[in-house]
Design a protein around this motif. Structure first.
Motif, PDB file in Angstrom:
ATOM      1  N   UNK A 103       3.637  40.984 -16.900  1.00  0.00           N
ATOM      2  CA  UNK A 103       4.629  40.660 -15.874  1.00  0.00           C
ATOM      3  C   UNK A 103       4.118  41.033 -14.480  1.00  0.00           C
ATOM      4  N   UNK A 104       3.554  42.227 -14.349  1.00  0.00           N
ATOM      5  CA  UNK A 104       3.038  42.667 -13.046  1.00  0.00           C
ATOM      6  C   UNK A 104       1.832  41.822 -12.634  1.00  0.00           C
ATOM      7  N   UNK A 105       0.937  41.577 -13.555  1.00  0.00           N
ATOM      8  CA  UNK A 105      -0.268  40.788 -13.265  1.00  0.00           C
ATOM      9  C   UNK A 105       0.092  39.359 -12.856  1.00  0.00           C
ATOM     10  N   UNK A 106       1.049  38.745 -13.553  1.00  0.00           N
ATOM     11  CA  UNK A 106       1.386  37.339 -13.311  1.00  0.00           C
ATOM     12  C   UNK A 106       2.371  37.124 -12.175  1.00  0.00           C
ATOM     13  N   UNK A 107       3.221  38.107 -11.874  1.00  0.00           N
ATOM     14  CA  UNK A 107       4.285  37.882 -10.901  1.00  0.00           C
ATOM     15  C   UNK A 107       4.122  38.653  -9.606  1.00  0.00           C
ATOM     16  N   UNK A 108       3.036  39.417  -9.472  1.00  0.00           N
ATOM     17  CA  UNK A 108       2.764  40.132  -8.221  1.00  0.00           C
ATOM     18  C   UNK A 108       1.306  39.909  -7.837  1.00  0.00           C
ATOM     19  N   UNK A 109       0.930  40.411  -6.686  1.00  0.00           N
ATOM     20  CA  UNK A 109      -0.464  40.322  -6.247  1.00  0.00           C
ATOM     21  C   UNK A 109      -1.288  41.505  -6.743  1.00  0.00           C
ATOM     22  N   UNK A 110      -0.675  42.420  -7.472  1.00  0.00           N
ATOM     23  CA  UNK A 110      -1.397  43.586  -7.975  1.00  0.00           C
ATOM     24  C   UNK A 110      -2.277  43.210  -9.155  1.00  0.00           C
ATOM     25  N   UNK A 111      -3.402  43.909  -9.245  1.00  0.00           N
ATOM     26  CA  UNK A 111      -4.280  43.787 -10.406  1.00  0.00           C
ATOM     27  C   UNK A 111      -3.960  44.936 -11.350  1.00  0.00           C
ATOM     28  N   UNK A 112      -3.883  44.637 -12.631  1.00  0.00           N
ATOM     29  CA  UNK A 112      -3.589  45.650 -13.639  1.00  0.00           C
ATOM     30  C   UNK A 112      -4.870  45.943 -14.419  1.00  0.00           C
ATOM     31  N   UNK A 113      -5.203  47.214 -14.539  1.00  0.00           N
ATOM     32  CA  UNK A 113      -6.372  47.605 -15.315  1.00  0.00           C
ATOM     33  C   UNK A 113      -6.094  47.454 -16.809  1.00  0.00           C
ATOM     34  N   UNK A 168       6.367  58.257 -21.118  1.00  0.00           N
ATOM     35  CA  UNK A 168       7.314  59.304 -20.740  1.00  0.00           C
ATOM     36  C   UNK A 168       8.754  58.800 -20.626  1.00  0.00           C
ATOM     37  N   UNK A 169       8.950  57.507 -20.808  1.00  0.00           N
ATOM     38  CA  UNK A 169      10.307  56.968 -20.756  1.00  0.00           C
ATOM     39  C   UNK A 169      10.988  57.142 -22.107  1.00  0.00           C
ATOM     40  N   UNK A 170      12.286  57.280 -22.067  1.00  0.00           N
ATOM     41  CA  UNK A 170      13.058  57.321 -23.299  1.00  0.00           C
ATOM     42  C   UNK A 170      12.928  55.964 -23.987  1.00  0.00           C
ATOM     43  N   UNK A 171      12.830  55.987 -25.284  1.00  0.00           N
ATOM     44  CA  UNK A 171      12.612  54.761 -26.056  1.00  0.00           C
ATOM     45  C   UNK A 171      13.735  53.742 -25.823  1.00  0.00           C
ATOM     46  N   UNK A 172      14.938  54.216 -25.499  1.00  0.00           N
ATOM     47  CA  UNK A 172      16.065  53.311 -25.249  1.00  0.00           C
ATOM     48  C   UNK A 172      15.888  52.526 -23.948  1.00  0.00           C
ATOM     49  N   UNK A 173      14.983  52.956 -23.078  1.00  0.00           N
ATOM     50  CA  UNK A 173      14.729  52.261 -21.810  1.00  0.00           C
ATOM     51  C   UNK A 173      13.690  51.155 -21.951  1.00  0.00           C
ATOM     52  N   UNK A 174      13.113  51.026 -23.121  1.00  0.00           N
ATOM     53  CA  UNK A 174      12.037  50.055 -23.309  1.00  0.00           C
ATOM     54  C   UNK A 174      12.603  48.709 -23.751  1.00  0.00           C
ATOM     55  N   UNK A 175      13.447  48.158 -22.900  1.00  0.00           N
ATOM     56  CA  UNK A 175      14.010  46.832 -23.148  1.00  0.00           C
ATOM     57  C   UNK A 175      13.621  45.931 -21.975  1.00  0.00           C
ATOM     58  N   UNK A 176      13.741  44.636 -22.140  1.00  0.00           N
ATOM     59  CA  UNK A 176      13.272  43.700 -21.115  1.00  0.00           C
ATOM     60  C   UNK A 176      13.994  43.888 -19.789  1.00  0.00           C
ATOM     61  N   UNK A 177      15.262  44.212 -19.824  1.00  0.00           N
ATOM     62  CA  UNK A 177      16.018  44.406 -18.577  1.00  0.00           C
ATOM     63  C   UNK A 177      15.440  45.559 -17.760  1.00  0.00           C
ATOM     64  N   UNK A 178      15.202  46.699 -18.398  1.00  0.00           N
ATOM     65  CA  UNK A 178      14.657  47.857 -17.686  1.00  0.00           C
ATOM     66  C   UNK A 178      13.201  47.636 -17.286  1.00  0.00           C
ATOM     67  N   UNK A 179      12.430  46.983 -18.144  1.00  0.00           N
ATOM     68  CA  UNK A 179      11.032  46.699 -17.820  1.00  0.00           C
ATOM     69  C   UNK A 179      10.939  45.695 -16.673  1.00  0.00           C
ATOM     70  N   UNK A 180      11.835  44.711 -16.634  1.00  0.00           N
ATOM     71  CA  UNK A 180      11.874  43.768 -15.509  1.00  0.00           C
ATOM     72  C   UNK A 180      12.215  44.494 -14.216  1.00  0.00           C
ATOM     73  N   UNK A 181      13.122  45.477 -14.293  1.00  0.00           N
ATOM     74  CA  UNK A 181      13.468  46.273 -13.118  1.00  0.00           C
ATOM     75  C   UNK A 181      12.227  46.996 -12.587  1.00  0.00           C
ATOM     76  N   UNK A 182      11.438  47.574 -13.479  1.00  0.00           N
ATOM     77  CA  UNK A 182      10.211  48.280 -13.075  1.00  0.00           C
ATOM     78  C   UNK A 182       9.237  47.297 -12.420  1.00  0.00           C
ATOM     79  N   UNK A 183       9.033  46.144 -13.054  1.00  0.00           N
ATOM     80  CA  UNK A 183       8.111  45.149 -12.507  1.00  0.00           C
ATOM     81  C   UNK A 183       8.571  44.655 -11.132  1.00  0.00           C
ATOM     82  N   UNK A 184       9.862  44.423 -10.978  1.00  0.00           N
ATOM     83  CA  UNK A 184      10.394  43.979  -9.689  1.00  0.00           C
ATOM     84  C   UNK A 184      10.237  45.046  -8.620  1.00  0.00           C
TER      85      UNK A 184
END
Length: 135
Positions: free
Chosen positions: A48-58, A113-129
């Motif tokens: 998501x970060x690689x495809x939707x931002x200008x950042x390069x992901x290692x 380090x995130x709680x396993x309950x936070x590993x859903x697409x909604x929360x991950x999309x928030x991080x990417x955004x």
């Protein structure tokens, strides 16, 4: 009386050890699933970060439990991202170069380090955004 206190103390320590061992044993049932979910979440976030931002992901196509984003100013980006997220004492953002992460200018998102309950697409999309706001 002293001997009775020592015996009570030994019994209490034994109970605590047994309780801790039982808790660890029960958590082992979830360890494999938690690891898979963390790895899958990292792969999702990397793409998501690689495809939707200008950042390069290692290491975009490698399995891992962190997402490392290349940046020329890791101090600024890590500061801004810390302001975006409500974090407890466990660090989710690590500035690189870091001797045990990567020896290049980058920011590591410690998904492990995130709680396993936070590993859903909604929360991950928030991080990417949030990351995308600072490209």
């Amino acid at each position: 009386a002293v001997q009775a206190e020592e015996n009570d103390s030994r019994i209490n320590r034994a109970r605590k050890r047994a309780l801790a061992a039982c808790g660890i044993y029960n958590e082992l049932d979830f360890a494999s699933g938690n690891l898979e979910k963390t790895i899958d979440s990292c792969l999702y976030l990397k793409e998501k970060i690689e495809n939707e931002t200008d950042f390069e992901v290692f290491h975009i196509d490698k399995r891992g439990i962190n997402v490392i984003i290349k940046t020329d100013d890791p101090k600024s980006l890590s500061y801004k991202l810390r302001q975006e997220f409500v974090l407890d004492s466990h660090g989710m953002i690590t500035k690189c170069p870091n001797y045990n992460r990567l020896k290049e200018k980058a920011v590591a998102l410690e998904i492990k380090n995130l709680d396993i309950s936070c590993l859903n697409h909604e929360d991950l999309d928030f991080i990417a955004n949030a990351v995308g706001k600072y490209e």
